[in-house]
Write a protein that holds these residues in place. Structure first.
Motif, PDB file in Angstrom:
ATOM      1  N   TYR A  10      25.604 -35.992   0.864  1.00 21.98           N
ATOM      2  CA  TYR A  10      25.983 -34.867   1.712  1.00 21.98           C
ATOM      3  C   TYR A  10      27.476 -34.921   1.978  1.00 21.98           C
ATOM      4  CZ  TYR A  10      26.137 -31.703   5.722  1.00 21.98           C
ATOM      5  OH  TYR A  10      26.438 -30.670   6.570  1.00 21.98           O
ATOM      6  N   THR A  11      28.086 -33.762   2.053  1.00 19.31           N
ATOM      7  CA  THR A  11      29.487 -33.648   2.460  1.00 19.31           C
ATOM      8  C   THR A  11      29.599 -32.492   3.444  1.00 19.31           C
ATOM      9  OG1 THR A  11      30.097 -32.106   0.690  1.00 19.31           O
ATOM     10  CG2 THR A  11      30.346 -34.470   0.225  1.00 19.31           C
ATOM     11  N   CYS A  12      30.566 -32.578   4.331  1.00 20.83           N
ATOM     12  CA  CYS A  12      30.797 -31.474   5.262  1.00 20.83           C
ATOM     13  C   CYS A  12      32.216 -31.559   5.814  1.00 20.83           C
ATOM     14  CB  CYS A  12      29.785 -31.479   6.402  1.00 20.83           C
ATOM     15  SG  CYS A  12      29.937 -32.855   7.565  1.00 20.83           S
ATOM     16  N   GLU A  13      32.604 -30.488   6.475  1.00 21.73           N
ATOM     17  CA  GLU A  13      33.875 -30.447   7.175  1.00 21.73           C
ATOM     18  C   GLU A  13      33.589 -30.110   8.629  1.00 21.73           C
ATOM     19  OE1 GLU A  13      38.081 -27.987   7.213  1.00 21.73           O
ATOM     20  OE2 GLU A  13      36.838 -27.921   5.428  1.00 21.73           O
ATOM     21  N   LEU A  14      34.183 -30.877   9.521  1.00 20.56           N
ATOM     22  CA  LEU A  14      34.045 -30.670  10.959  1.00 20.56           C
ATOM     23  C   LEU A  14      35.408 -30.860  11.606  1.00 20.56           C
ATOM     24  CD1 LEU A  14      30.899 -32.774  11.900  1.00 20.56           C
ATOM     25  CD2 LEU A  14      31.173 -30.343  12.284  1.00 20.56           C
TER      26      LEU A  14
ATOM     27  N   VAL B 114      28.247 -35.125  13.027  1.00 26.07           N
ATOM     28  CA  VAL B 114      27.980 -35.288  11.598  1.00 26.07           C
ATOM     29  C   VAL B 114      26.470 -35.407  11.358  1.00 26.07           C
ATOM     30  CG1 VAL B 114      28.303 -36.793   9.589  1.00 26.07           C
ATOM     31  CG2 VAL B 114      30.232 -36.307  11.103  1.00 26.07           C
TER      32      VAL B 114
ATOM     33  N   LYS C 194      24.711 -31.991  11.637  1.00 23.16           N
ATOM     34  CA  LYS C 194      24.896 -31.156  10.436  1.00 23.16           C
ATOM     35  C   LYS C 194      24.042 -31.668   9.285  1.00 23.16           C
ATOM     36  CE  LYS C 194      28.311 -28.821   9.204  1.00 23.16           C
ATOM     37  NZ  LYS C 194      29.459 -28.013   8.890  1.00 23.16           N
ATOM     38  N   PHE C 195      23.934 -32.978   9.133  1.00 26.16           N
ATOM     39  CA  PHE C 195      23.132 -33.550   8.058  1.00 26.16           C
ATOM     40  C   PHE C 195      21.657 -33.215   8.259  1.00 26.16           C
ATOM     41  CE2 PHE C 195      20.992 -37.416   6.169  1.00 26.16           C
ATOM     42  CZ  PHE C 195      21.172 -37.028   4.850  1.00 26.16           C
TER      43      PHE C 195
ATOM     44  N   TYR D 251      20.971 -29.742   7.231  1.00 25.20           N
ATOM     45  CA  TYR D 251      20.969 -29.680   5.765  1.00 25.20           C
ATOM     46  C   TYR D 251      19.629 -30.141   5.206  1.00 25.20           C
ATOM     47  CZ  TYR D 251      22.119 -31.162   0.994  1.00 25.20           C
ATOM     48  OH  TYR D 251      22.107 -31.371  -0.363  1.00 25.20           O
TER      49      TYR D 251
END
Length: 93
Positions: free
Chosen positions: A24-28, A78, A81-82, A85
């Motif tokens: 998983y990747t994200c921007e916060l 984080v 958000k995961f 997902y």
């Protein structure tokens, strides 16, 4: 070049590195994050793999620099958000 899901990375001390796969990747808050699991644990059908998480930056040559997530609030964001997902993936199946 941003880190992508499925990309393989190596973490650990030199000579003792372990292969991980980005799950998983994200921007916060204008920071980039990745979550990864040991590649050999992802191949197993039973149990959940150990997940590690980092924030990261990238220089002009594409070299990645990892930072530990230190604050509890940052971890919670984080993780939330995961979880969303994962729920989306499960709902698609």
């Amino acid at each position: 070049m941003a880190v992508e899901i499925g990309e393989e990375l190596f973490f650990g001390e030199e000579g003792n590195e372990q292969k991980y796969e980005v799950v998983y990747t994200c921007e916060l808050n204008e920071k980039l994050y990745l979550l990864a699991a040991p590649s050999d644990e992802l191949d197993k059908e039973n149990g959940e793999p150990e997940i590690i998480a980092f924030s990261y930056t990238e220089d002009d040559e594409g070299t990645l620099f990892y930072d530990e997530i230190e604050s509890e609030e940052e971890w919670k964001q984080v993780e939330a958000k995961f979880k969303l997902y994962i729920e989306e993936i499960e709902n698609e199946e």
